[in-house]
Scaffold this active site. Structure first.
Site, PDB file in Angstrom:
ATOM      1  N   HIS A 165      27.331 -10.341 -17.948  1.00 61.76           N
ATOM      2  CA  HIS A 165      26.391 -11.377 -17.512  1.00 61.76           C
ATOM      3  C   HIS A 165      27.146 -12.614 -17.012  1.00 61.76           C
ATOM      4  O   HIS A 165      26.602 -13.703 -16.974  1.00 61.76           O
ATOM      5  CB  HIS A 165      25.440 -11.780 -18.642  1.00 61.76           C
ATOM      6  CG  HIS A 165      24.900 -10.621 -19.417  1.00 61.76           C
ATOM      7  ND1 HIS A 165      23.819  -9.866 -18.992  1.00 61.76           N
ATOM      8  CD2 HIS A 165      25.316 -10.055 -20.579  1.00 61.76           C
ATOM      9  CE1 HIS A 165      23.585  -8.907 -19.871  1.00 61.76           C
ATOM     10  NE2 HIS A 165      24.477  -8.987 -20.829  1.00 61.76           N
ATOM     11  N   SER A 295      38.953 -24.915   5.066  1.00 62.76           N
ATOM     12  CA  SER A 295      37.782 -25.725   5.377  1.00 62.76           C
ATOM     13  C   SER A 295      38.160 -26.736   6.447  1.00 62.76           C
ATOM     14  O   SER A 295      39.263 -27.297   6.429  1.00 62.76           O
ATOM     15  CB  SER A 295      37.288 -26.455   4.128  1.00 62.76           C
ATOM     16  OG  SER A 295      36.348 -27.457   4.457  1.00 62.76           O
TER      17      SER A 295
END
Length: 490
Positions: A165, A295
């Site tokens: 999870h 970026s």
């Protein structure tokens, strides 16, 4: 400003002035793009017409050696402009190319396509392309598995925090986690090979699959019709042809092929999602080149653009599986033509997308980087909580009371958790245990009790057995193509 298509400004026509598929322009290999090119397709049509004529001649039809030689000499002499003009007039691509081939083969023009229907060249060419495209994918998939296998073997015993999870769970190893990826890809390799092996040639079946036209050509000789079918099938390199077809081969074949590719897409998406998560944790990174920019604004960033590309393309590959399912479902009786336009797009895009995904994943797997110190730090943050059961057992063996020890551990664990969650500090549970006189009987054992390798179970042994029993035998047929490196164009 005028809307596009309504007098809007347009530059002079050129390669940059019209839409081109990014799959062909940016992502897929030249070899895969060529398989789905017009040149390969129409050249294969001509080859099929030649094989048919050769077989018909062998079985006694009045076809001359001169006609056969004329066809052989013009297999590559394709006038695409003439073919396009013919198709614009006839609205029939196969007849356009029959006429175009006949123009450069005037002596053979009368026997080209003799007894055949359009699907003789259309469907059989598709099956040849599906087979050959699979031949391109299988070694690429094998190489991805091989690269990840080397990685798994190298890190078979390196402990790392497991996640369920996406929450911290029991430890595993870096190599064992990689084997989860490899296992899925091995299933894909076996599945794609099975689908390829199951491919049958459509063969020589006539307009509705009854072979009536060929039975007439051979004056009712059923044996010669069967021989014709077998001879052309063998010339095309297939072991067998369908016994039963309508005008087309059953479109469930396309389902089988694209489902195998979609399943591969699901595997790749899972693998690359894992890599992206681990990149966020700074435990693993894909290759990052010296001049690469992560970026345009944030110069420090190292975005996992290759893994993101794989996920993006893999999603497209998965969705393409719906096309053959819906197409096969709506085929009327012996055939309908509403499969044609869809298949021109979905079959090609599925293979080009799978090709691009495997090229990119191989590139990733050839340059995966891990950061053991980051992995170790994360283990240190979580392991003390996981080790509490071992500590309780050690205290009981040293003469302590299980219930008393459990309560002590519970209190100290909550205090340590508060430091981590509320103060942003490090997990100091072990320091608290070391400072508590109650635990003095096992203070000397704490290093051993906290050894990460003692929490990974049989992970290293599982890696070794899995690779030896399942992976290496599966890769053996591909040994001769393993050295090919993956290079990305963009």
């Amino acid at each position: 400003m005028a809307a596009a298509g309504e007098g809007a400004w347009r530059p002079a026509d050129g390669e940059h002035d019209s839409y081109q598929s990014p799959l062909a322009r940016r992502y897929a290999s030249a070899d895969m793009c060529f398989l789905f090119s017009d040149r390969y397709k129409f050249r294969t049509w001509r080859q099929l017409w030649l094989w048919l004529a050769e077989a018909e001649q062998t079985l006694g039809l009045p076809i001359t050696d001169e006609q056969i030689q004329e066809m052989k000499s013009n297999l590559d002499n394709i006038d695409f402009k003439v073919a396009a003009e013919e198709e614009k007039q006839l609205r029939h691509d196969v007849m356009a190319h029959v006429h175009t081939f006949g123009r450069c083969c005037p002596k053979a023009a009368g026997i080209i396509h003799l007894g055949a229907t359009s699907c003789y060249v259309g469907d059989n060419t598709d099956l040849i392309i599906l087979r050959n495209a699979s031949n391109l994918l299988l070694p690429k998939l094998a190489r991805v598995i091989a690269r990840l296998t080397d990685f798994a073997k190298e890190h078979a015993g390196l402990p790392t925090l497991g996640f369920t999870h996406f929450q911290p769970a029991q430890l595993t190893t870096v190599g064992k986690r990689c084997c989860l990826w490899i296992q899925d890809l091995c299933m894909d390799l076996r599945n794609l090979k099975r689908v390829q092996d199951d491919l049958c040639f459509r063969g020589v079946k006539g307009t509705t699959g009854t072979q009536a036209s060929f039975l007439q050509l051979f004056e009712g000789d059923h044996q010669k019709v069967e021989q014709l079918d077998k001879m052309v099938t063998e010339k095309a390199g297939f072991k067998r042809a369908f016994i039963i077809t309508g005008q087309t081969y059953t479109r469930k074949v396309d389902i089988e092929v694209l489902l195998a590719l979609a399943s591969l897409g699901a595997s790749v998406h899972k693998i690359c999602s894992d890599i992206r998560l681990l990149a966020h944790l700074k435990e693993m990174e894909e290759p990052f080149e010296k001049q690469q920019i992560g970026s345009s604004a944030m110069a420090y960033k190292r975005n996992p653009m290759r893994a993101e590309r794989c996920c993006s393309l893999a999603r497209h590959l998965i969705t393409l599986a719906m096309n053959p399912l819906q197409t096969a479902a709506v085929q009327w009786l012996e055939r309908t033509l509403d499969d044609s336009a869809n298949r021109r797009i979905s079959l090609a895009e599925a293979f080009l997308t799978a090709d691009a995904v495997l090229n990119t994943l191989q590139n990733i797997s050839e340059g995966l980087v891990i950061y053991p110190k980051v992995i170790e730090r994360r283990i240190r943050q979580e392991l003390p909580f996981m080790a509490t059961e071992n500590i309780i057992m050690a205290m009981v063996k040293a003469g302590g009371n299980r219930q008393d020890c459990h309560e002590k551990i519970r209190v100290l664990s909550q205090q340590a958790a508060a430091v981590v969650k509320q103060e942003g500090g490090d997990n100091d549970l072990i320091k608290r245990i070391q400072a508590d006189a109650y635990f003095s009987p096992i203070h000397s054992q704490l290093d051993r009790l906290l050894d990460p390798s003692s929490f990974t179970g049989r992970a290293p042994q599982q890696v070794q057995r899995f690779l030896e029993e399942e992976v290496y035998p599966l890769l053996k047929p591909y040994e001769s193509v393993m050295k090919v490196k993956a290079e990305l164009c963009l």
